[in-house]
Design a protein around this motif. Structure first.
Motif, PDB file in Angstrom:
ATOM      1  N   GLY A   1      41.737  39.519  -6.558  1.00 10.63           N
ATOM      2  CA  GLY A   1      42.205  39.961  -7.872  1.00 10.63           C
ATOM      3  C   GLY A   1      43.429  40.855  -7.738  1.00 10.63           C
ATOM      4  O   GLY A   1      44.384  40.744  -8.522  1.00 10.63           O
ATOM      5  N   GLY A   2      43.422  41.703  -6.694  1.00  7.83           N
ATOM      6  CA  GLY A   2      44.553  42.604  -6.468  1.00  7.83           C
ATOM      7  C   GLY A   2      45.826  41.812  -6.198  1.00  7.83           C
ATOM      8  O   GLY A   2      46.896  42.129  -6.724  1.00  7.83           O
ATOM      9  N   ALA A   3      45.688  40.734  -5.391  1.00  8.43           N
ATOM     10  CA  ALA A   3      46.855  39.896  -5.087  1.00  8.43           C
ATOM     11  C   ALA A   3      47.403  39.264  -6.371  1.00  8.43           C
ATOM     12  O   ALA A   3      48.619  39.202  -6.573  1.00  8.43           O
ATOM     13  N   LEU A   4      46.505  38.811  -7.232  1.00  2.00           N
ATOM     14  CA  LEU A   4      46.939  38.205  -8.501  1.00  2.00           C
ATOM     15  C   LEU A   4      47.627  39.241  -9.391  1.00  2.00           C
ATOM     16  O   LEU A   4      48.655  38.957 -10.014  1.00  2.00           O
TER      17      LEU A   4
ATOM     18  N   LEU B   1      59.326  48.541 -13.180  1.00  2.00           N
ATOM     19  CA  LEU B   1      58.558  49.614 -12.553  1.00  2.00           C
ATOM     20  C   LEU B   1      58.231  49.243 -11.102  1.00  2.00           C
ATOM     21  O   LEU B   1      58.321  50.057 -10.191  1.00  2.00           O
ATOM     22  N   TRP B   2      57.827  47.970 -10.936  1.00  2.00           N
ATOM     23  CA  TRP B   2      57.470  47.483  -9.607  1.00  2.00           C
ATOM     24  C   TRP B   2      58.675  47.583  -8.670  1.00  2.00           C
ATOM     25  O   TRP B   2      58.551  48.035  -7.530  1.00  2.00           O
ATOM     26  N   GLN B   3      59.832  47.136  -9.191  1.00  3.92           N
ATOM     27  CA  GLN B   3      61.061  47.166  -8.401  1.00  3.92           C
ATOM     28  C   GLN B   3      61.359  48.596  -7.955  1.00  3.92           C
ATOM     29  O   GLN B   3      61.676  48.864  -6.807  1.00  3.92           O
ATOM     30  N   GLN B   4      61.224  49.495  -8.926  1.00  7.44           N
ATOM     31  CA  GLN B   4      61.582  50.895  -8.687  1.00  7.44           C
ATOM     32  C   GLN B   4      60.676  51.534  -7.617  1.00  7.44           C
ATOM     33  O   GLN B   4      61.126  52.315  -6.805  1.00  7.44           O
ATOM     34  N   TYR B   5      59.365  51.188  -7.679  1.00 13.38           N
ATOM     35  CA  TYR B   5      58.405  51.863  -6.788  1.00 13.38           C
ATOM     36  C   TYR B   5      57.866  50.936  -5.695  1.00 13.38           C
ATOM     37  O   TYR B   5      56.816  51.205  -5.126  1.00 13.38           O
ATOM     38  N   SER B   6      58.569  49.859  -5.423  1.00 14.98           N
ATOM     39  CA  SER B   6      58.040  48.870  -4.469  1.00 14.98           C
ATOM     40  C   SER B   6      57.783  49.507  -3.089  1.00 14.98           C
ATOM     41  O   SER B   6      56.808  49.161  -2.426  1.00 14.98           O
ATOM     42  N   SER B   7      58.637  50.429  -2.719  1.00 11.11           N
ATOM     43  CA  SER B   7      58.476  51.049  -1.405  1.00 11.11           C
ATOM     44  C   SER B   7      57.168  51.858  -1.354  1.00 11.11           C
ATOM     45  O   SER B   7      56.372  51.744  -0.413  1.00 11.11           O
ATOM     46  N   VAL B   8      56.927  52.662  -2.400  1.00 14.51           N
ATOM     47  CA  VAL B   8      55.703  53.485  -2.453  1.00 14.51           C
ATOM     48  C   VAL B   8      54.483  52.580  -2.503  1.00 14.51           C
ATOM     49  O   VAL B   8      53.500  52.783  -1.760  1.00 14.51           O
ATOM     50  N   ILE B   9      54.556  51.554  -3.370  1.00  9.65           N
ATOM     51  CA  ILE B   9      53.404  50.656  -3.525  1.00  9.65           C
ATOM     52  C   ILE B   9      53.096  49.974  -2.193  1.00  9.65           C
ATOM     53  O   ILE B   9      51.944  49.864  -1.784  1.00  9.65           O
ATOM     54  N   GLY B  10      54.145  49.547  -1.502  1.00 10.82           N
ATOM     55  CA  GLY B  10      53.965  48.892  -0.201  1.00 10.82           C
ATOM     56  C   GLY B  10      53.249  49.802   0.786  1.00 10.82           C
ATOM     57  O   GLY B  10      52.334  49.373   1.490  1.00 10.82           O
ATOM     58  N   LYS B  11      53.656  51.070   0.789  1.00 10.52           N
ATOM     59  CA  LYS B  11      53.029  52.017   1.724  1.00 10.52           C
ATOM     60  C   LYS B  11      51.575  52.275   1.361  1.00 10.52           C
ATOM     61  O   LYS B  11      50.710  52.372   2.235  1.00 10.52           O
ATOM     62  N   VAL B  12      51.321  52.393   0.046  1.00  7.68           N
ATOM     63  CA  VAL B  12      49.934  52.621  -0.395  1.00  7.68           C
ATOM     64  C   VAL B  12      49.063  51.440   0.034  1.00  7.68           C
ATOM     65  O   VAL B  12      47.977  51.626   0.598  1.00  7.68           O
ATOM     66  N   LEU B  13      49.572  50.237  -0.191  1.00 12.10           N
ATOM     67  CA  LEU B  13      48.782  49.049   0.173  1.00 12.10           C
ATOM     68  C   LEU B  13      48.541  48.996   1.675  1.00 12.10           C
ATOM     69  O   LEU B  13      47.442  48.669   2.123  1.00 12.10           O
TER      70      LEU B  13
END
Lengths: 299, 405
Positions: B238-241, B255-267
């Motif tokens: 579900g997370g991938a979707l 928003l995703w574009q802006q924080y993609s780096s943070v989101i990537g690190k969290v994941l």
């Protein structure tokens, strides 16, 4: 054959079982009787390896293995099922734990429900069944895999006479196919009717055991039932008559202090004439139970 | 079939078919879906945000629609039609484009100011077009044209992203800690109550006449473990979707574009050995919960059975929160090796890079040995505990249970 040899069990300072020994042969029904707390359930729990105990229990001469437990059908004293399951799910689950494939058991469910006159459908939830029907489903769970050793703890408790008869038929059918059956009961009439032998426990000790008739006869034919125009006082005055109880309609029950006195009493009462009834019997199981199980003479 | 597996499958199927499990698994997605739904309704409709383009020069109009990057609609080609649509609020307004030989111009007509993004896009389009016109008008040689085409260079020499790193660490910690806390609380309750209810119904005598308490206990634990694995699998899928959707949805793409780096690190912090710590913690708590459930003697007390484990989980959670700001403290270092605490504190150290992978593996081994040891010991005494049905209080029940087997 189940052999219980010299088993003892202590709970702290309480000795629950003391050197209990008995056998149950294939095709034999044995009644295990005794007052509450006499050690009946502890004996069952020892056979089922629920407890650590001293002594030895064997099945066909060998200690019981995991495979042997697949051949056991056990009905505990306190009835219980899993209320969220359907009748079929419950029966199949417990049968699978006895190494029975679901595909073998599932087709049998309806037939067994009919045999025990369970009111409901195989897909009904256990929680929706009446207490009596739940009890019958539990009996089905105990017997459906055709066990070779059947252990029933108070199986007649809570059953009405009709359902008691259904259970008796099932027990006798299991005996006919060669199962060794052991059950406990407080109702001596059921034991007398169904069992071949009995073991009586008192405070964890075996106080009586053997074939039903042998057990009764070992107390002597001290019960005398007769129908006569003699009064209770006249009867009580006869030699070796301990007590007389009038049963109505000129019928009396005499308690003899010596079983050999029967012939003399017969001669005295009949004086060569016909009388309607003269029956000298050993005590009933119920009387023996009252006398022996609690260690108190109620007469 | 192996009896442990029969118990495992029965436990797993019965629990996963229940409404409570479905709700438990689907709740985050329902929540995310509702959030997206509300945002979608609250965000202006795409058609409504469109701008009409009007020009007597059809090539210019087509070029603008194709190249400007502004959300436009082709529906309204005349100023009158566009004005009517604007009046009806069907569109945000319209741009009138003119090219008068030497100059291009654009006029926006609308009830509100055009947003800054669209204004910049229009100006960029006009500037490009104007440059082309200027070059044509100046009649420059190819060399002059090349010279004019030279653009300034801009380079970025990026320093260590300390700010985004810190945000990623904080988010990773909170997500992980709350996830582990909720999962442990949920599964501890499920296990303790299920075991206590089973004990209360006295079905155990029937079951133990068929299989050993150890096999049954192991089957139960594996069943619960399968449940958590299922839940994690559904979350990952579900997370991938959700990630796919968030990357492309007009509501969240920016928003995703802006924080993609943070989101990537969290994941990457979540999908690591930290997940194994969570899984091992669930196993350990499940085993201890089963033990607590087995100490209760009545069905009515099933709710109480899970309390000791829930309090223990709360204690470790509070400790993790308290030391969140000081991951290098000695207390955190010591407790990150102690089972129950390590599931929170070793991930805290890993996220903040105050522990090495070797230290994490050592802590994981200690945790797994504790899980296996607990399963072995509780499996051994489980039969006695489950068959002890006299009400003797906590210690009395434990003592009697231990004396049975």
């Amino acid at each position: 054959m189940l052999t219980v040899a010299h088993i003892s069990k202590n709970f702290g300072t309480l000795q629950a079982l003391k050197d209990v020994t008995f056998d149950v042969h294939d095709g034999e029904i044995m009644g295990l009787i005794g007052q509450n707390g006499a050690g009946k359930s502890t004996t069952f729990h020892s056979i089922l390896n629920f407890l650590k105990f001293d002594g030895q229990i064997t099945w066909n001469g060998q200690s019981l293995t995991a495979d042997d437990y697949n051949q056991i059908g056990y009905l505990p004293e306190e009835r219980s099922l899993m209320p969220k399951l359907t009748i079929t799910q419950q029966i199949v689950y417990l049968a699978r734990l006895k190494n029975q494939p679901a595909k073998v058991i599932k087709p049998k469910v309806s037939d067994w429900m009919q045999r025990f006159a369970v009111k409901g459908q195989p897909n009904d939830k256990i929680s929706k069944l009446s207490k009596g029907n739940q009890q019958k489903v539990q009996l089905i769970c105990t017997l459906i895999h055709d066990p070779q050793l059947i252990i029933l703890d108070e199986p007649f408790s809570g059953l009405d006479p009709v359902n008691s008869d259904l259970l008796k038929q099932a027990i006798i059918a299991a005996k006919k196919r060669g199962a060794a059956i052991i059950f406990s009961s407080h109702d001596m009439s059921n034991v007398e009717e169904v069992c071949d032998s009995l073991v009586m426990l008192r405070n964890g000790e075996v106080v009586l055991k053997g074939k039903i008739n042998d057990v009764r006869n070992q107390f002597g034919r001290t019960r005398l039932f007769l129908t006569t125009d003699w009064t209770a006082e006249q009867l009580a005055a006869l030699p070796n008559v301990g007590a007389v109880k009038s049963l109505g309609d000129q019928r009396c029950r005499l308690q003899l202090t010596d079983a050999n006195a029967g012939e003399a009493i017969f001669d005295a009462v009949t004086a060569g004439h016909y009388i309607q009834e003269f029956s000298q019997q050993p005590p009933t199981l119920d009387e023996i139970f009252r006398t022996e199980a609690g260690g108190v003479d109620h007469e | 079939m192996n009896k442990t597996w029969i118990v495992t499958s029965e436990t797993y199927l019965r629990q996963t078919k229940s409404w409570s499990f479905l709700l438990l698994v689907l709740m985050p997605f329902l929540f995310i879906g509702m959030t997206f739904g509300i945002s979608y309704v609250a965000t202006p409709n795409k058609d409504k945000s469109d701008i009409a383009v009007v020009s007597t020069n059809s090539a210019l109009r087509t070029s603008f629609i194709k190249q400007s990057g502004v959300a436009t609609t082709k529906k309204y080609a005349t100023a009158a039609a566009a004005q009517k649509a604007t009046n009806r609020s069907d569109i945000n307004g319209y741009v009138v484009l003119r090219a008068t030989g030497k100059q291009v111009s654009a006029t926006f007509n609308g009830p509100n100011e055009i947003n800054s993004g669209d204004q910049a896009k229009i100006q960029r389009f006009l500037a490009t077009l104007q440059t082309q016109l200027n070059v044509q008008q100046a009649k420059l040689s190819p060399t002059q044209q090349q010279t004019l085409a030279i653009q300034p260079k801009f380079k970025q020499q990026l320093q260590k992203k300390t700010a985004s790193d810190k945000a990623a660490k904080t988010i990773s910690f909170y997500v992980l800690v709350f996830f582990v806390y909720l999962i442990l609380t949920t599964y501890s309750s499920i296990t303790a109550q299920e075991i206590a209810a089973e004990k209360g119904t006295k079905i155990m005598e029937v079951i133990f006449s068929s299989t050993t308490p150890r096999k049954y206990f192991n089957g139960k634990v594996y069943g619960v473990l399968l449940m958590i694995v299922t839940q994690l699998f559904v979350y990952l899928l579900g997370g991938a979707l959700v990630v796919q959707f968030a990357q492309h949805s007009r509501i969240t793409a920016d928003l995703w574009q802006q924080y993609s780096s943070v989101i990537g690190k969290v994941l990457s912090n979540l999908l690591s050995i930290n997940l194994l710590f969570a899984l091992a913690a669930v196993l350990l708590y499940t085993v201890v919960s089963a033990f607590c459930g087995a100490l209760v003697t009545r069905v009515e007390d099933a709710g109480k059975a899970s309390q000791p484990v829930i309090y223990l989980n709360l204690l470790t959670f509070v400790m993790a929160m308290a030391f969140q700001g000081s991951p290098s403290s000695g207390v955190v270092t010591i407790f990150s090796y102690i089972p129950f605490f390590s599931s929170y504190l070793m991930p805290l150290r890993l996220i903040n890079a105050t522990a090495t992978m070797t230290e994490a593996v050592i802590s994981m081994i200690i945790l797994l040995v504790t899980v296996v040891g607990s399963m072995w010991y509780i499996g051994k005494i489980y039969g006695g505990l489950m068959l002890q049905t006299d009400e003797l209080g906590f210690w009395g029940n434990l003592k009697r249970g231990l004396s049975l087997k």
